[in-house]
Motif scaffolding. Structure first.
Motif, short mmCIF file in Angstrom:
data_model
loop_
_atom_site.label_atom_id
_atom_site.label_comp_id
_atom_site.label_asym_id
_atom_site.label_seq_id
_atom_site.Cartn_x
_atom_site.Cartn_y
_atom_site.Cartn_z
N ASP A 1 -42.37 -53.87 -63.64
CA ASP A 1 -42.78 -52.92 -64.20
C ASP A 1 -44.16 -52.92 -65.22
O ASP A 1 -44.71 -51.24 -64.88
N MET A 2 -44.53 -53.63 -65.57
CA MET A 2 -46.12 -53.43 -66.25
C MET A 2 -46.91 -53.14 -65.37
O MET A 2 -47.64 -52.49 -64.78
N LEU A 3 -46.62 -53.99 -63.90
CA LEU A 3 -47.74 -53.66 -62.65
C LEU A 3 -47.55 -52.65 -62.29
O LEU A 3 -48.85 -51.55 -61.73
N GLY A 4 -46.35 -51.71 -62.44
CA GLY A 4 -46.49 -50.26 -61.84
C GLY A 4 -47.29 -49.74 -62.80
O GLY A 4 -47.87 -48.54 -62.18
N GLU A 5 -47.28 -49.73 -64.40
CA GLU A 5 -48.06 -49.25 -65.51
C GLU A 5 -49.53 -49.20 -64.93
O GLU A 5 -50.31 -48.17 -64.75
N VAL A 6 -49.98 -50.91 -64.31
CA VAL A 6 -51.37 -51.33 -64.42
C VAL A 6 -52.20 -50.12 -63.46
O VAL A 6 -52.59 -49.76 -62.95
N GLU A 7 -50.98 -50.10 -61.97
CA GLU A 7 -51.48 -49.55 -60.59
C GLU A 7 -51.10 -47.98 -60.92
O GLU A 7 -52.12 -47.27 -60.51
N SER A 8 -50.55 -47.46 -61.66
CA SER A 8 -50.44 -45.76 -62.43
C SER A 8 -52.19 -45.27 -63.36
O SER A 8 -52.31 -44.82 -62.20
N ALA A 9 -52.03 -46.30 -63.68
CA ALA A 9 -54.06 -46.25 -64.61
C ALA A 9 -54.89 -46.79 -63.74
O ALA A 9 -55.55 -46.37 -63.53
N THR A 10 -54.79 -47.49 -62.41
CA THR A 10 -55.99 -47.42 -62.05
C THR A 10 -56.16 -46.83 -61.24
O THR A 10 -57.02 -46.12 -60.77
N ASP A 11 -54.85 -46.03 -60.18
CA ASP A 11 -54.98 -44.72 -59.40
C ASP A 11 -55.60 -43.58 -60.31
O ASP A 11 -56.33 -43.18 -59.93
N GLU A 12 -54.98 -43.71 -61.53
CA GLU A 12 -56.27 -42.39 -62.42
C GLU A 12 -57.68 -42.83 -62.26
O GLU A 12 -58.35 -41.25 -62.16
N VAL A 13 -57.79 -44.02 -62.55
CA VAL A 13 -58.92 -44.26 -63.04
C VAL A 13 -59.90 -44.01 -61.66
O VAL A 13 -61.18 -43.44 -61.97
N GLU A 14 -60.05 -44.29 -60.34
CA GLU A 14 -60.15 -44.22 -59.52
C GLU A 14 -60.21 -42.37 -59.27
O GLU A 14 -60.91 -42.38 -58.38
N GLY A 15 -59.47 -41.93 -59.21
CA GLY A 15 -60.10 -40.72 -59.27
C GLY A 15 -60.81 -39.74 -60.15
O GLY A 15 -61.55 -38.44 -59.89
N PHE A 16 -61.31 -40.51 -60.54
CA PHE A 16 -62.62 -39.72 -61.73
C PHE A 16 -63.60 -39.46 -61.47
O PHE A 16 -63.55 -40.78 -60.09
N THR A 17 -64.58 -39.13 -61.30
CA THR A 17 -66.07 -39.10 -60.00
C THR A 17 -67.33 -39.51 -61.28
O THR A 17 -67.02 -38.91 -62.88
N ALA A 18 -67.63 -39.60 -60.70
CA ALA A 18 -69.41 -41.25 -61.09
C ALA A 18 -69.82 -39.82 -60.99
O ALA A 18 -70.80 -40.51 -60.28
#
Length: 183
Positions: A78-95
């Motif tokens: 379950d915690m892996l799913g949380e990390v995956e969601s957070a990773t997807d969110e950060v990957e969507g940020f423009t820098a």
């Protein structure tokens, strides 16, 4: 032609309404593509920090033989799913700046470290209590007693090593959060 002016006026109003709606939609989409500022990274970083803490707790409880392999591995999964969601969110940020790109990349690298540790935890938690890892020597002699001698949490099933890996990943993420000003 008085009727044609009314028709053009109606189409003009519709066109204006459509263009206004498109402008609002474009603004909303731009807002969705956040920049990786400390404030924007705060949510995902805290989610990942909570996930690694929860998995650490699951491993500690398993080492004490106070939970089942299924419960521990389910928590880690379950915690892996949380990390995956957070990773997807950060990957969507423009820098757009190098500083923001560096911060985003560092955060993603830390999330990857946490994800690896969680995968190892899930695998170790799945192993039944007292079962040795493949390739490890089998103990001989009388039945061992205590966690140091072949039961859940012994070196044979890898939980202490996984616990150390989780703590290291936690320390890395915590240091990055502090550096970025994420409290």
């Amino acid at each position: 032609m008085p009727g044609s002016a009314a028709i053009v006026s109606r189409y003009g109003k519709r066109l204006t309404t459509i263009l206004l709606a498109l402008a609002v939609l474009a603004g909303a989409l731009t807002a969705c593509s956040q920049r990786p500022s400390p404030e924007a990274l705060k949510g995902p970083a805290k989610d990942v920090f909570s996930a690694v803490q929860a998995t650490t707790l699951a491993v500690e409880i398993r080492i004490k033989n106070s939970t089942t392999a299924a419960a521990g591995s389910t928590a880690a999964d379950d915690m892996l799913g949380e990390v995956e969601s957070a990773t997807d969110e950060v990957e969507g940020f423009t820098a757009p700046t190098e500083e923001e790109k560096s911060l985003r990349d560092d955060m993603l690298a830390s999330f990857a470290t946490v994800s690896r540790a969680l995968l190892h935890a899930r695998d170790a938690l799945t192993a039944p209590a007292g079962s040795p890892q493949p390739g490890s020597p089998q103990p001989s002699g009388p039945e061992p007693s205590g966690p140091e001698q072949g039961q859940s949490g012994s070196g044979e099933n890898g939980l202490p090593q996984v616990l150390a890996e989780l703590r290291s990943a936690t320390d890395q993420l915590k240091a990055l959060m502090t550096k970025a000003g994420i409290q």
